[in-house]
Design a protein around this motif. Structure first.
Motif, mmCIF file in Angstrom:
data_model
loop_
_atom_site.group_PDB
_atom_site.id
_atom_site.type_symbol
_atom_site.label_atom_id
_atom_site.label_comp_id
_atom_site.label_asym_id
_atom_site.label_seq_id
_atom_site.Cartn_x
_atom_site.Cartn_y
_atom_site.Cartn_z
ATOM 1 N N LYS A 7 0.833 -1.194 0.000
ATOM 2 C CA LYS A 7 0.000 0.000 0.000
ATOM 3 C C LYS A 7 0.872 1.250 0.000
ATOM 4 N N VAL A 8 0.436 2.237 -0.755
ATOM 5 C CA VAL A 8 1.095 3.536 -0.825
ATOM 6 C C VAL A 8 0.530 4.442 0.264
ATOM 7 N N HIS A 9 -0.750 4.263 0.559
ATOM 8 C CA HIS A 9 -1.443 5.066 1.568
ATOM 9 C C HIS A 9 -2.609 4.263 2.105
ATOM 10 N N GLU A 10 -3.229 4.755 3.156
ATOM 11 C CA GLU A 10 -4.430 4.118 3.689
ATOM 12 C C GLU A 10 -5.569 4.275 2.683
ATOM 13 N N TYR A 12 -9.000 5.325 0.947
ATOM 14 C CA TYR A 12 -9.790 6.552 1.030
ATOM 15 C C TYR A 12 -11.198 6.193 1.507
ATOM 16 N N LYS A 43 -6.398 2.909 -6.663
ATOM 17 C CA LYS A 43 -6.198 4.243 -6.101
ATOM 18 C C LYS A 43 -6.995 4.416 -4.817
ATOM 19 N N GLY A 46 -5.635 2.296 -1.820
ATOM 20 C CA GLY A 46 -4.314 2.604 -1.297
ATOM 21 C C GLY A 46 -3.142 1.963 -2.008
ATOM 22 N N SER A 48 -2.192 2.735 -5.155
ATOM 23 C CA SER A 48 -1.550 3.775 -5.967
ATOM 24 C C SER A 48 -2.193 5.106 -5.607
ATOM 25 N N ASP A 49 -1.678 6.174 -6.141
ATOM 26 C CA ASP A 49 -2.141 7.516 -5.797
ATOM 27 C C ASP A 49 -3.003 8.122 -6.895
ATOM 28 N N PHE A 70 -9.294 12.895 2.345
ATOM 29 C CA PHE A 70 -8.549 12.846 3.599
ATOM 30 C C PHE A 70 -9.274 11.918 4.562
ATOM 31 N N ASN A 71 -8.504 11.115 5.276
ATOM 32 C CA ASN A 71 -9.109 10.185 6.241
ATOM 33 C C ASN A 71 -9.117 10.753 7.634
#
Length: 71
Positions: A7-10, A12, A43, A46, A48-49, A70-71
């Protein structure tokens, strides 16, 4: 053999809820952005962006807030 991606990020989660609340599908976002449904899923989940221009297209088309990213 399929490779597991990090994962790149949590995910959305606010965006997921907003989509459900507005009866929108990943397919709708994919069509708007000109990308595959699987790419939208990656995306949102999480892997990819989103590019800034993609976020701006979503916000502009649906009149939502940037806060859903934003989470």
């Amino acid at each position: 053999m399929k490779r597991k991606r990090n994962k790149v990020h949590e995910p959305y989660n606010n965006l997921k809820g907003w989509l459900r609340g507005n009866s929108l599908k990943y397919e709708d976002i994919a069509e708007l952005l000109g990308i595959r449904i699987g790419t939208v899923s990656d995306k949102i989940n999480g892997l990819s962006d989103f590019h800034l221009y993609e976020v701006e297209k979503i916000v502009s088309k649906y009149g939502t807030s940037y806060n859903i990213f934003f989470n």
